[in-house]
Design a protein around this motif. Structure first.
Motif, PDB file in Angstrom:
ATOM      1  N   ASN A   1     -18.758  17.658   6.690  1.00 45.59           N
ATOM      2  CA  ASN A   1     -20.124  17.551   6.154  1.00 45.59           C
ATOM      3  C   ASN A   1     -20.102  17.124   4.690  1.00 45.59           C
ATOM      4  O   ASN A   1     -20.687  17.766   3.804  1.00 45.59           O
ATOM      5  N   ILE A   2     -19.404  16.035   4.420  1.00 41.21           N
ATOM      6  CA  ILE A   2     -19.303  15.486   3.071  1.00 41.21           C
ATOM      7  C   ILE A   2     -19.692  14.016   3.094  1.00 41.21           C
ATOM      8  O   ILE A   2     -19.865  13.418   4.161  1.00 41.21           O
ATOM      9  N   LYS A   3     -19.820  13.430   1.922  1.00 39.35           N
ATOM     10  CA  LYS A   3     -20.057  12.001   1.786  1.00 39.35           C
ATOM     11  C   LYS A   3     -18.984  11.409   0.887  1.00 39.35           C
ATOM     12  O   LYS A   3     -18.817  11.835  -0.264  1.00 39.35           O
ATOM     13  N   ILE A   4     -18.227  10.454   1.394  1.00 38.65           N
ATOM     14  CA  ILE A   4     -17.172   9.814   0.610  1.00 38.65           C
ATOM     15  C   ILE A   4     -17.781   8.739  -0.283  1.00 38.65           C
ATOM     16  O   ILE A   4     -18.530   7.879   0.174  1.00 38.65           O
ATOM     17  N   CYS A   5     -17.465   8.813  -1.569  1.00 38.95           N
ATOM     18  CA  CYS A   5     -17.951   7.836  -2.552  1.00 38.95           C
ATOM     19  C   CYS A   5     -16.981   6.673  -2.709  1.00 38.95           C
ATOM     20  O   CYS A   5     -17.388   5.540  -3.006  1.00 38.95           O
ATOM     21  N   TYR A   6     -15.700   6.967  -2.539  1.00 36.44           N
ATOM     22  CA  TYR A   6     -14.663   5.975  -2.825  1.00 36.44           C
ATOM     23  C   TYR A   6     -13.378   6.376  -2.116  1.00 36.44           C
ATOM     24  O   TYR A   6     -13.026   7.553  -2.098  1.00 36.44           O
ATOM     25  N   ALA A   7     -12.705   5.405  -1.509  1.00 26.79           N
ATOM     26  CA  ALA A   7     -11.427   5.659  -0.834  1.00 26.79           C
ATOM     27  C   ALA A   7     -10.506   4.469  -1.053  1.00 26.79           C
ATOM     28  O   ALA A   7     -10.936   3.313  -0.986  1.00 26.79           O
ATOM     29  N   CYS A   8      -9.234   4.757  -1.329  1.00 25.02           N
ATOM     30  CA  CYS A   8      -8.295   3.697  -1.680  1.00 25.02           C
ATOM     31  C   CYS A   8      -6.877   4.052  -1.254  1.00 25.02           C
ATOM     32  O   CYS A   8      -6.585   5.170  -0.851  1.00 25.02           O
ATOM     33  N   GLU A   9      -5.980   3.077  -1.390  1.00 23.34           N
ATOM     34  CA  GLU A   9      -4.547   3.305  -1.225  1.00 23.34           C
ATOM     35  C   GLU A   9      -3.979   3.702  -2.580  1.00 23.34           C
ATOM     36  O   GLU A   9      -4.346   3.130  -3.618  1.00 23.34           O
ATOM     37  N   SER A  10      -3.063   4.696  -2.583  1.00 23.25           N
ATOM     38  CA  SER A  10      -2.607   5.224  -3.868  1.00 23.25           C
ATOM     39  C   SER A  10      -1.098   5.159  -4.081  1.00 23.25           C
ATOM     40  O   SER A  10      -0.626   5.422  -5.174  1.00 23.25           O
ATOM     41  N   GLY A  11      -0.312   4.832  -3.069  1.00 27.72           N
ATOM     42  CA  GLY A  11       1.142   4.916  -3.172  1.00 27.72           C
ATOM     43  C   GLY A  11       1.809   3.572  -3.347  1.00 27.72           C
ATOM     44  O   GLY A  11       1.270   2.647  -3.965  1.00 27.72           O
ATOM     45  N   SER A  12       2.997   3.452  -2.769  1.00 27.24           N
ATOM     46  CA  SER A  12       3.827   2.261  -2.992  1.00 27.24           C
ATOM     47  C   SER A  12       3.167   0.970  -2.518  1.00 27.24           C
ATOM     48  O   SER A  12       3.423  -0.096  -3.065  1.00 27.24           O
ATOM     49  N   ARG A  13       2.301   1.074  -1.509  1.00 28.52           N
ATOM     50  CA  ARG A  13       1.605  -0.134  -1.053  1.00 28.52           C
ATOM     51  C   ARG A  13       0.661  -0.658  -2.136  1.00 28.52           C
ATOM     52  O   ARG A  13       0.487  -1.872  -2.300  1.00 28.52           O
ATOM     53  N   ALA A  14       0.027   0.244  -2.863  1.00 28.30           N
ATOM     54  CA  ALA A  14      -0.860  -0.167  -3.956  1.00 28.30           C
ATOM     55  C   ALA A  14      -0.065  -0.537  -5.207  1.00 28.30           C
ATOM     56  O   ALA A  14      -0.470  -1.413  -5.970  1.00 28.30           O
ATOM     57  N   TRP A  15       1.062   0.153  -5.427  1.00 24.42           N
ATOM     58  CA  TRP A  15       1.891  -0.158  -6.587  1.00 24.42           C
ATOM     59  C   TRP A  15       2.572  -1.519  -6.468  1.00 24.42           C
ATOM     60  O   TRP A  15       2.926  -2.123  -7.473  1.00 24.42           O
ATOM     61  N   GLY A  16       2.787  -1.970  -5.219  1.00 25.25           N
ATOM     62  CA  GLY A  16       3.352  -3.305  -5.024  1.00 25.25           C
ATOM     63  C   GLY A  16       4.808  -3.327  -4.634  1.00 25.25           C
ATOM     64  O   GLY A  16       5.448  -4.380  -4.718  1.00 25.25           O
ATOM     65  N   PHE A  17       5.355  -2.182  -4.177  1.00 24.85           N
ATOM     66  CA  PHE A  17       6.751  -2.210  -3.720  1.00 24.85           C
ATOM     67  C   PHE A  17       6.939  -1.360  -2.458  1.00 24.85           C
ATOM     68  O   PHE A  17       7.780  -0.471  -2.424  1.00 24.85           O
ATOM     69  N   PRO A  18       6.190  -1.651  -1.381  1.00 18.20           N
ATOM     70  CA  PRO A  18       6.350  -0.882  -0.145  1.00 18.20           C
ATOM     71  C   PRO A  18       7.631  -1.260   0.598  1.00 18.20           C
ATOM     72  O   PRO A  18       8.143  -2.377   0.452  1.00 18.20           O
ATOM     73  N   SER A  19       8.128  -0.329   1.381  1.00 17.27           N
ATOM     74  CA  SER A  19       9.181  -0.592   2.345  1.00 17.27           C
ATOM     75  C   SER A  19       8.516  -0.863   3.694  1.00 17.27           C
ATOM     76  O   SER A  19       7.332  -0.543   3.879  1.00 17.27           O
ATOM     77  N   PRO A  20       9.247  -1.448   4.647  1.00 20.13           N
ATOM     78  CA  PRO A  20       8.638  -1.688   5.962  1.00 20.13           C
ATOM     79  C   PRO A  20       8.093  -0.425   6.614  1.00 20.13           C
ATOM     80  O   PRO A  20       7.120  -0.490   7.365  1.00 20.13           O
ATOM     81  N   ASP A  21       8.719   0.732   6.331  1.00 23.19           N
ATOM     82  CA  ASP A  21       8.280   1.976   6.966  1.00 23.19           C
ATOM     83  C   ASP A  21       7.502   2.891   6.015  1.00 23.19           C
ATOM     84  O   ASP A  21       7.349   4.081   6.282  1.00 23.19           O
ATOM     85  N   SER A  22       7.015   2.335   4.906  1.00 20.15           N
ATOM     86  CA  SER A  22       6.224   3.152   3.979  1.00 20.15           C
ATOM     87  C   SER A  22       4.982   3.676   4.683  1.00 20.15           C
ATOM     88  O   SER A  22       4.338   2.969   5.463  1.00 20.15           O
ATOM     89  N   ASP A  23       4.623   4.928   4.386  1.00 21.98           N
ATOM     90  CA  ASP A  23       3.398   5.468   4.954  1.00 21.98           C
ATOM     91  C   ASP A  23       2.196   4.959   4.160  1.00 21.98           C
ATOM     92  O   ASP A  23       2.338   4.233   3.168  1.00 21.98           O
ATOM     93  N   PHE A  24       1.033   5.315   4.612  1.00 22.67           N
ATOM     94  CA  PHE A  24      -0.205   4.953   3.929  1.00 22.67           C
ATOM     95  C   PHE A  24      -0.710   6.186   3.192  1.00 22.67           C
ATOM     96  O   PHE A  24      -1.000   7.216   3.803  1.00 22.67           O
ATOM     97  N   ASP A  25      -0.796   6.094   1.870  1.00 23.57           N
ATOM     98  CA  ASP A  25      -1.251   7.203   1.022  1.00 23.57           C
ATOM     99  C   ASP A  25      -2.706   6.958   0.654  1.00 23.57           C
ATOM    100  O   ASP A  25      -3.004   6.252  -0.317  1.00 23.57           O
TER     101      ASP A  25
END
Length: 250
Positions: free
Chosen positions: A17-41
């Protein structure tokens, strides 16, 4: 995966029962150095109803889903987020710069981004990134074999700290933007070689220490340690954040 993430966010909204204002990626995928098996943060900021905020019963200020190998989804209540914004919480300031956005309300992100340059304390940010880089170099990169990804967990905050010192501004989130500070071609080449490996290696890949990078990190962090205490310490009044909170309460 983007569609799956958006569906999970919708389910969280409904179940909590909430309202999301903003949602994004925060980990290595957003930093620009993901591995093939990196999770989604996935990180998000949400609001509750006025009635809930006015209750004598305190509501949780974080919500999320159980973490698995693929998805790590969690969010902060708007009040908690704005308190941390006031304190120059560096991870929050990174979220608000993420190149991968899953959802944003019409005005929320723009309003906070306009306040970021004035509210971000250079000294607080410098200390945060200096500590991150120093601890990673000391604890993770001094062994006979080290995790490849830990080099990026040292390099990125070291460069963010250097950015704050040299440019006296909020550092960008993405690693490629921070790398422009490196003028040594040998260091750039060494990083490129690690990036090439990381793009095809898994998260657990081990390598022998890169002494060239270790020495460079040590020198940069020693310099930053001297300069961070000289940075201005800033603490703004919360008035504008109070107004923003009242405006966006569900």
């Amino acid at each position: 995966m983007t569609d799956t993430i958006k569906q999970k966010l919708l389910e969280i909204e409904q179940s909590e029962n909430i309202k999301i204002c903003y949602a994004c990626e925060s980990g290595s995928r957003a930093w620009g150095f993901p591995s093939p098996d990196s999770d989604f943060d996935v990180r998000f900021i949400y609001t509750r109803s006025v009635k809930q905020y006015l209750s004598i019963i305190e509501m949780p200020d974080t919500v999320g889903l159980p973490v698995n190998e693929i998805l790590d989804i969690g969010g902060w209540d708007l009040k908690k987020s704005l308190k941390l914004f006031l304190k120059s919480n560096a991870p929050l300031y990174e979220w608000l710069q993420s190149p991968i956005v899953y959802y944003q309300s019409e005005t929320f992100l723009k309003e906070l981004q306009l306040l970021m340059p004035r509210y971000f304390s250079l000294r607080a940010g410098g200390n945060h990134y200096l500590s991150m880089a120093h601890n990673t170099l000391r604890d993770d990169l001094q062994k006979e074999e080290v995790k490849l990804k830990r080099y990026f967990y040292a390099l990125r905050p070291a460069l963010a700290c250097l950015w704050i010192i040299e440019k006296q501004t909020l550092p960008p989130m993405e690693f490629d933007k921070l790398r422009v500070l490196i003028t040594d071609n040998a260091i750039q080449k060494s990083i490129d070689e690690l990036m090439d490996i990381k793009l095809v290696a898994d998260e657990k890949t081990m390598i022998t220490p890169v002494h060239l990078l270790n020495d460079w990190l040590t020198a940069i962090l020693n310099y930053c340690k001297e300069q961070v205490p000289l940075l201005p310490s800033l603490l703004q009044k919360p008035d504008e954040l109070d107004d923003l909170f009242r405006k966006h309460v569900k």
